[in-house]
Design a protein around this motif. Structure first.
Motif, mmCIF file in Angstrom:
data_model
loop_
_atom_site.group_PDB
_atom_site.id
_atom_site.type_symbol
_atom_site.label_atom_id
_atom_site.label_comp_id
_atom_site.label_asym_id
_atom_site.label_seq_id
_atom_site.Cartn_x
_atom_site.Cartn_y
_atom_site.Cartn_z
ATOM 1 N N LYS A 23 -0.677 9.795 -2.777
ATOM 2 C CA LYS A 23 -2.376 10.579 -2.346
ATOM 3 C C LYS A 23 -1.481 11.840 -1.239
ATOM 4 O O LYS A 23 -1.767 12.602 -1.901
ATOM 5 C CB LYS A 23 -3.316 9.773 -1.559
ATOM 6 N N LYS A 52 1.243 -1.306 0.289
ATOM 7 C CA LYS A 52 -0.309 0.233 -0.021
ATOM 8 C C LYS A 52 0.852 1.291 -0.354
ATOM 9 O O LYS A 52 0.373 2.597 -0.116
ATOM 10 C CB LYS A 52 -0.793 -0.293 1.428
ATOM 11 N N LYS A 102 0.560 3.775 -3.149
ATOM 12 C CA LYS A 102 -1.005 3.901 -2.969
ATOM 13 C C LYS A 102 -0.700 5.159 -1.943
ATOM 14 O O LYS A 102 -1.639 6.710 -2.582
ATOM 15 C CB LYS A 102 -1.486 3.463 -3.036
#
Length: 189
Positions: free
Chosen positions: A181, A174, A177
């Motif tokens: 962001k 993760k 990601k």
């Protein structure tokens, strides 16, 4: 027509509410007086320690140096996509640093599937009555990315996000990601 617009309004409100609860929140803060337009080059802030704190007892199988490398590569990749160039010679326009923290938390859900009629004392027997607790271990990882003005050595931008994950190895998946962001809001407009 009014009914349709009310239904659409309620639906949008519910979707917004669910996204706020279940979506990942990115928190950004920056110096509003600083001019971000001239920033073109960056370098990593020199630090003595790897800025990853391991607060999870089951995270011994996570390679901290590999995680540090993955975070740095992810930040470099996103900054490059945004038009910034990494420089190792000369004075960069800004320095980049990060802090990563892992923590454990408990989620306790209590349930009571039976309801007693009014004026019935606690402990009254009812068929199919169940009560109990569900306790779940939650792993959280928080990543904070800092942008520092090298001349006065002053923090000018910070982005932070927290992500939950099932196993320590899931965080590695993760990570890109999360970095994407956070840096989506850099430089501020």
């Amino acid at each position: 027509m009014r009914v349709v617009s009310r239904i659409a309004g309620v639906t949008l409100f519910l979707l917004w509410g669910f996204s706020a609860v279940y979506g990942q929140q990115v928190i950004i803060d920056f110096d509003r007086k600083h001019d971000f337009k001239p920033l073109k080059t960056y370098d990593w802030l020199v630090q003595e320690k790897i800025p990853i704190f391991q607060a999870m007892p089951d995270a011994q199988d996570v390679d901290i140096e590999e995680l540090d490398k993955q975070i740095r590569e992810g930040i470099d990749k996103e900054l490059e996509k945004r038009g910034f160039q990494k420089t190792t010679s000369g004075e960069p326009d800004f320095h980049v640093s990060y802090l990563a923290v892992g923590e454990l938390d408990l989620d306790v859900q209590e349930y009571d599937s039976g309801t007693a009629p009014p004026n019935v004392p606690y402990g009254h027997w009812r068929p199919f009555y169940q009560t109990g607790n569900d306790v779940t271990l939650i792993r959280k990882g928080t990543l904070s990315i800092d942008v520092i003005d090298p001349e006065p050595n002053r923090l000018i931008w910070r982005g932070k996000a927290t992500e939950t994950f099932d196993k320590p190895k899931d965080l590695e998946k993760k990570l890109n990601k999360i970095v994407k962001k956070i840096l989506k809001k850099f430089p501020p407009k």
